[in-house]
Design an enzyme around this catalytic site. Structure first.
Site, short mmCIF file in Angstrom:
data_model
loop_
_atom_site.label_atom_id
_atom_site.label_comp_id
_atom_site.label_asym_id
_atom_site.label_seq_id
_atom_site.Cartn_x
_atom_site.Cartn_y
_atom_site.Cartn_z
N CYS A 14 -68.58 55.83 -50.33
CA CYS A 14 -68.80 56.73 -51.35
C CYS A 14 -67.80 57.88 -51.07
O CYS A 14 -67.53 58.06 -49.91
CB CYS A 14 -70.28 56.84 -50.90
SG CYS A 14 -71.11 57.79 -52.49
N CYS A 88 -70.43 55.72 -57.25
CA CYS A 88 -69.95 56.97 -57.27
C CYS A 88 -68.60 57.37 -57.88
O CYS A 88 -67.99 58.29 -57.84
CB CYS A 88 -70.00 57.60 -55.90
SG CYS A 88 -69.00 56.63 -54.93
N CYS A 92 -62.05 51.26 -53.62
CA CYS A 92 -61.33 50.54 -52.40
C CYS A 92 -60.07 50.05 -52.58
O CYS A 92 -59.93 49.51 -53.72
CB CYS A 92 -62.24 49.66 -51.72
SG CYS A 92 -63.82 49.85 -51.15
#
Length: 140
Positions: A14, A88, A92
């Site tokens: 996040c 959010c 990655c």
């Protein structure tokens, strides 16, 4: 599976690594009972864990007051079997053979504990489902 321990490993991501990902990591650590390696991080970690998240987790008997937001590294992703973002918008780095999930969760930032409780409870349900899938308890 992660080679080091033979246990599946999960990374919660996040942006600020201060609320949702910290609660998710705490639930997974608490509920999986050492059957899963747990990490959490964010691309722009905050200065501290959200106090309302700390309070909401304390109500559930889990202390995250000593946790600190951590920066997301490529190595953390490489070392994880499952990478879970928290709805959010953080991302990655993508590597083959990894599993990527996005849990759409309300942002607890700037909200009181009353608003964080339902997010905490939703995360618990998602984590329980994840454990059942990747690290079910061995039957006797």
């Amino acid at each position: 599976m992660a080679e080091s321990s033979g246990k599946p490993s999960v990374l919660f991501v996040c942006v600020h690594n201060a609320g949702r990902s910290q609660m998710a990591a705490a639930w997974l650590t608490h509920l999986a009972d050492d059957r899963v390696e747990v990490r959490s991080a964010g691309s722009n970690p905050g200065d501290a864990v959200n106090p309302a998240a700390v309070e909401a987790m304390a109500e559930a008997g889990i202390d995250i007051s000593t946790e600190t937001p951590k920066v997301l590294t490529v190595d953390a992703v490489k070392e994880s079997d499952v990478c879970i973002t928290m709805g959010c918008g953080d991302t990655c780095p993508v590597f083959p053979g990894k599993r990527y999930l996005d849990w759409k969760l309300e942002d607890p930032a700037g909200q009181g504990v009353e608003a964080v409780r339902p997010i905490r409870d939703e995360i618990k349900k998602l984590v329980e489902g994840l454990i059942a899938e990747i690290a079910p308890e061995k039957s006797a």
